[in-house]
Design a protein around this motif. Structure first.
Motif, PDB file in Angstrom:
ATOM      1  N   GLY A  89       2.554 -62.935  42.641  1.00 53.95           N
ATOM      2  CA  GLY A  89       1.135 -63.014  42.318  1.00 53.95           C
ATOM      3  C   GLY A  89       0.226 -62.290  43.296  1.00 53.95           C
ATOM      4  N   SER A  90       0.774 -61.631  44.291  1.00 52.33           N
ATOM      5  CA  SER A  90      -0.030 -60.928  45.292  1.00 52.33           C
ATOM      6  C   SER A  90      -0.638 -59.659  44.691  1.00 52.33           C
ATOM      7  CB  SER A  90       0.837 -60.564  46.491  1.00 52.33           C
ATOM      8  OG  SER A  90       0.126 -59.740  47.380  1.00 52.33           O
ATOM      9  N   THR A  91      -1.827 -59.291  45.154  1.00 55.29           N
ATOM     10  CA  THR A  91      -2.464 -58.046  44.724  1.00 55.29           C
ATOM     11  C   THR A  91      -2.286 -56.949  45.768  1.00 55.29           C
ATOM     12  OG1 THR A  91      -4.573 -58.786  45.646  1.00 55.29           O
ATOM     13  CG2 THR A  91      -4.187 -59.222  43.302  1.00 55.29           C
ATOM     14  N   ASP A  92      -1.492 -57.195  46.795  1.00 55.15           N
ATOM     15  CA  ASP A  92      -1.239 -56.220  47.845  1.00 55.15           C
ATOM     16  C   ASP A  92      -0.074 -55.324  47.419  1.00 55.15           C
ATOM     17  OD1 ASP A  92      -1.251 -54.836  50.217  1.00 55.15           O
ATOM     18  OD2 ASP A  92      -0.268 -56.424  51.378  1.00 55.15           O
ATOM     19  N   LEU A  93      -0.368 -54.311  46.594  1.00 54.50           N
ATOM     20  CA  LEU A  93       0.640 -53.428  46.025  1.00 54.50           C
ATOM     21  C   LEU A  93       0.454 -52.012  46.552  1.00 54.50           C
ATOM     22  CD1 LEU A  93       0.261 -54.606  42.333  1.00 54.50           C
ATOM     23  CD2 LEU A  93       1.948 -55.383  43.986  1.00 54.50           C
ATOM     24  N   SER A  94       1.540 -51.258  46.601  1.00 53.14           N
ATOM     25  CA  SER A  94       1.460 -49.855  46.982  1.00 53.14           C
ATOM     26  C   SER A  94       2.376 -49.044  46.069  1.00 53.14           C
ATOM     27  CB  SER A  94       1.845 -49.661  48.450  1.00 53.14           C
ATOM     28  OG  SER A  94       3.143 -50.130  48.686  1.00 53.14           O
ATOM     29  N   PRO A  95       1.993 -47.788  45.757  1.00 52.28           N
ATOM     30  CA  PRO A  95       2.845 -46.946  44.915  1.00 52.28           C
ATOM     31  C   PRO A  95       4.189 -46.705  45.597  1.00 52.28           C
ATOM     32  CG  PRO A  95       0.677 -45.958  45.222  1.00 52.28           C
ATOM     33  CD  PRO A  95       0.756 -47.127  46.130  1.00 52.28           C
ATOM     34  N   TYR A  96       5.258 -46.699  44.805  1.00 54.14           N
ATOM     35  CA  TYR A  96       6.598 -46.582  45.372  1.00 54.14           C
ATOM     36  C   TYR A  96       7.500 -45.867  44.365  1.00 54.14           C
ATOM     37  CZ  TYR A  96      10.933 -47.959  47.684  1.00 54.14           C
ATOM     38  OH  TYR A  96      12.141 -47.956  48.337  1.00 54.14           O
ATOM     39  N   THR A  97       8.399 -45.035  44.867  1.00 54.02           N
ATOM     40  CA  THR A  97       9.378 -44.362  44.023  1.00 54.02           C
ATOM     41  C   THR A  97      10.751 -44.880  44.399  1.00 54.02           C
ATOM     42  OG1 THR A  97       7.984 -42.396  43.950  1.00 54.02           O
ATOM     43  CG2 THR A  97      10.270 -42.129  43.296  1.00 54.02           C
ATOM     44  N   LYS A  98      11.406 -45.537  43.449  1.00 52.70           N
ATOM     45  CA  LYS A  98      12.718 -46.124  43.698  1.00 52.70           C
ATOM     46  C   LYS A  98      13.806 -45.100  43.381  1.00 52.70           C
ATOM     47  CE  LYS A  98      15.294 -50.317  42.876  1.00 52.70           C
ATOM     48  NZ  LYS A  98      15.265 -51.619  42.267  1.00 52.70           N
ATOM     49  N   GLY A  99      14.746 -44.951  44.293  1.00 59.02           N
ATOM     50  CA  GLY A  99      15.868 -44.036  44.098  1.00 59.02           C
ATOM     51  C   GLY A  99      15.607 -42.632  44.602  1.00 59.02           C
ATOM     52  N   LYS A 100      14.532 -42.431  45.323  1.00 59.37           N
ATOM     53  CA  LYS A 100      14.193 -41.096  45.807  1.00 59.37           C
ATOM     54  C   LYS A 100      15.155 -40.629  46.900  1.00 59.37           C
ATOM     55  CE  LYS A 100      10.144 -40.810  47.623  1.00 59.37           C
ATOM     56  NZ  LYS A 100       8.747 -40.586  48.007  1.00 59.37           N
ATOM     57  N   ARG A 101      15.530 -41.519  47.802  1.00 58.49           N
ATOM     58  CA  ARG A 101      16.410 -41.132  48.910  1.00 58.49           C
ATOM     59  C   ARG A 101      17.806 -40.741  48.434  1.00 58.49           C
ATOM     60  NH1 ARG A 101      14.407 -45.629  53.181  1.00 58.49           N
ATOM     61  NH2 ARG A 101      12.521 -44.535  53.806  1.00 58.49           N
ATOM     62  N   PRO A 102      18.470 -41.555  47.580  1.00 57.65           N
ATOM     63  CA  PRO A 102      19.801 -41.122  47.109  1.00 57.65           C
ATOM     64  C   PRO A 102      19.740 -39.813  46.317  1.00 57.65           C
ATOM     65  CG  PRO A 102      19.465 -43.449  46.632  1.00 57.65           C
ATOM     66  CD  PRO A 102      18.169 -42.916  47.141  1.00 57.65           C
ATOM     67  N   ALA A 103      18.695 -39.621  45.520  1.00 59.14           N
ATOM     68  CA  ALA A 103      18.571 -38.379  44.769  1.00 59.14           C
ATOM     69  C   ALA A 103      18.402 -37.195  45.710  1.00 59.14           C
ATOM     70  CB  ALA A 103      17.399 -38.472  43.807  1.00 59.14           C
ATOM     71  N   LEU A 105      19.521 -36.984  48.845  1.00 61.98           N
ATOM     72  CA  LEU A 105      20.795 -36.748  49.527  1.00 61.98           C
ATOM     73  C   LEU A 105      21.781 -36.004  48.631  1.00 61.98           C
ATOM     74  CD1 LEU A 105      21.287 -40.092  51.462  1.00 61.98           C
ATOM     75  CD2 LEU A 105      20.742 -37.845  52.411  1.00 61.98           C
ATOM     76  N   VAL A 106      21.860 -36.401  47.362  1.00 65.30           N
ATOM     77  CA  VAL A 106      22.755 -35.724  46.423  1.00 65.30           C
ATOM     78  C   VAL A 106      22.285 -34.288  46.210  1.00 65.30           C
ATOM     79  CG1 VAL A 106      23.541 -35.684  44.022  1.00 65.30           C
ATOM     80  CG2 VAL A 106      23.553 -37.812  45.304  1.00 65.30           C
ATOM     81  N   PHE A 107      20.977 -34.091  46.155  1.00 64.55           N
ATOM     82  CA  PHE A 107      20.426 -32.744  45.999  1.00 64.55           C
ATOM     83  C   PHE A 107      20.817 -31.852  47.177  1.00 64.55           C
ATOM     84  CE2 PHE A 107      16.968 -29.702  46.770  1.00 64.55           C
ATOM     85  CZ  PHE A 107      17.062 -28.961  45.601  1.00 64.55           C
ATOM     86  N   ILE A 108      20.754 -32.396  48.388  1.00 63.22           N
ATOM     87  CA  ILE A 108      21.132 -31.637  49.573  1.00 63.22           C
ATOM     88  C   ILE A 108      22.624 -31.298  49.553  1.00 63.22           C
ATOM     89  CG2 ILE A 108      21.388 -31.794  52.098  1.00 63.22           C
ATOM     90  CD1 ILE A 108      18.556 -31.238  51.212  1.00 63.22           C
ATOM     91  N   LEU A 109      23.449 -32.246  49.110  1.00 65.35           N
ATOM     92  CA  LEU A 109      24.898 -32.043  49.151  1.00 65.35           C
ATOM     93  C   LEU A 109      25.421 -31.123  48.050  1.00 65.35           C
ATOM     94  CD1 LEU A 109      26.033 -35.665  50.036  1.00 65.35           C
ATOM     95  CD2 LEU A 109      25.985 -33.659  51.539  1.00 65.35           C
ATOM     96  N   ILE A 110      24.953 -31.292  46.811  1.00 64.95           N
ATOM     97  CA  ILE A 110      25.523 -30.497  45.712  1.00 64.95           C
ATOM     98  C   ILE A 110      24.531 -29.548  45.047  1.00 64.95           C
ATOM     99  CG2 ILE A 110      27.297 -32.191  45.237  1.00 64.95           C
ATOM    100  CD1 ILE A 110      25.726 -33.086  42.808  1.00 64.95           C
ATOM    101  N   GLY A 111      23.280 -29.596  45.406  1.00 61.65           N
ATOM    102  CA  GLY A 111      22.341 -28.605  44.903  1.00 61.65           C
ATOM    103  C   GLY A 111      21.387 -29.061  43.820  1.00 61.65           C
ATOM    104  N   PHE A 112      21.675 -30.179  43.153  1.00 62.88           N
ATOM    105  CA  PHE A 112      20.719 -30.714  42.185  1.00 62.88           C
ATOM    106  C   PHE A 112      20.874 -32.226  42.103  1.00 62.88           C
ATOM    107  CE2 PHE A 112      24.496 -29.728  39.783  1.00 62.88           C
ATOM    108  CZ  PHE A 112      24.642 -30.786  38.924  1.00 62.88           C
ATOM    109  N   PRO A 113      19.772 -32.938  41.796  1.00 61.41           N
ATOM    110  CA  PRO A 113      19.843 -34.402  41.794  1.00 61.41           C
ATOM    111  C   PRO A 113      20.581 -34.939  40.571  1.00 61.41           C
ATOM    112  CG  PRO A 113      17.647 -33.687  41.191  1.00 61.41           C
ATOM    113  CD  PRO A 113      18.411 -32.455  41.554  1.00 61.41           C
ATOM    114  N   LEU A 114      21.451 -35.902  40.811  1.00 56.39           N
ATOM    115  CA  LEU A 114      22.159 -36.570  39.721  1.00 56.39           C
ATOM    116  C   LEU A 114      21.542 -37.927  39.398  1.00 56.39           C
ATOM    117  CD1 LEU A 114      25.881 -35.847  40.637  1.00 56.39           C
ATOM    118  CD2 LEU A 114      24.490 -34.758  38.892  1.00 56.39           C
ATOM    119  N   PHE A 115      20.811 -38.495  40.342  1.00 55.66           N
ATOM    120  CA  PHE A 115      20.215 -39.811  40.130  1.00 55.66           C
ATOM    121  C   PHE A 115      18.805 -39.664  39.601  1.00 55.66           C
ATOM    122  CE2 PHE A 115      23.653 -41.955  41.939  1.00 55.66           C
ATOM    123  CZ  PHE A 115      24.050 -41.280  43.086  1.00 55.66           C
ATOM    124  N   PHE A 116      18.478 -40.504  38.681  1.00 57.83           N
ATOM    125  CA  PHE A 116      17.107 -40.537  38.196  1.00 57.83           C
ATOM    126  C   PHE A 116      16.341 -41.556  39.025  1.00 57.83           C
ATOM    127  CE2 PHE A 116      19.533 -39.046  34.572  1.00 57.83           C
ATOM    128  CZ  PHE A 116      18.818 -37.914  34.240  1.00 57.83           C
TER     129      PHE A 116
END
Length: 133
Positions: A89-103, A105-116
């Motif tokens: 019920g808190s109104t203390d919210l901030s914009p957030y992107t979930k799954g950005k870090r794994p995507a 890392l995969v982009f760095i390793l193989i060249g394109f992101p596999l995770f959405f």
């Protein structure tokens, strides 16, 4: 015509020109295409110049130097209109992107992101992620 302002990039000059146009002051932009063609020369040639008629110079400089930030209402004073976390019920919210870090890392390793990844909000009180509020 006299130079009323100088800008590093043409888009900044166009924003200022639109402000003057809305006040009924005719203006023109000089050296826009030169900076677009070779942006590294911007400082060497004095940037993109915004020019107005000499009789309009005082009014134009006043318009360009006016701070309109107080006109914007960034705060939401009405607590009923605010989004709240469905978990706590808190109104203390901030914009957030979930799954950005794994995507990334995969982009760095193989060249394109596999995770959405998903955009949403994260509650700063309980840490819960919500896609829609």
């Amino acid at each position: 015509m006299i130079v009323i302002a100088r800008f590093s990039f043409p888009h900044e000059a166009h924003i200022a020109k639109a402000s003057l146009d809305s006040a009924g002051i005719e203006s023109c932009i000089a050296d826009e295409h030169t900076v677009n063609a070779q942006w590294l020369f911007s400082n060497a040639i004095g940037g993109v110049r915004l020019m107005v008629a000499e009789k309009d110079a005082d009014e134009a400089s006043q318009i360009l130097n006016t701070d309109f930030s107080e006109s914007l209402d960034n705060e939401i004073n009405d607590e009923e209109g605010r989004d709240a976390c469905p978990h706590c019920g808190s109104t203390d919210l901030s914009p957030y992107t979930k799954g950005k870090r794994p995507a990334f890392l995969v982009f760095i390793l193989i060249g394109f992101p596999l995770f959405f990844y998903r955009h949403g909000y994260k509650c700063n009180q309980c840490g819960e992620f919500n896609e829609k509020l």
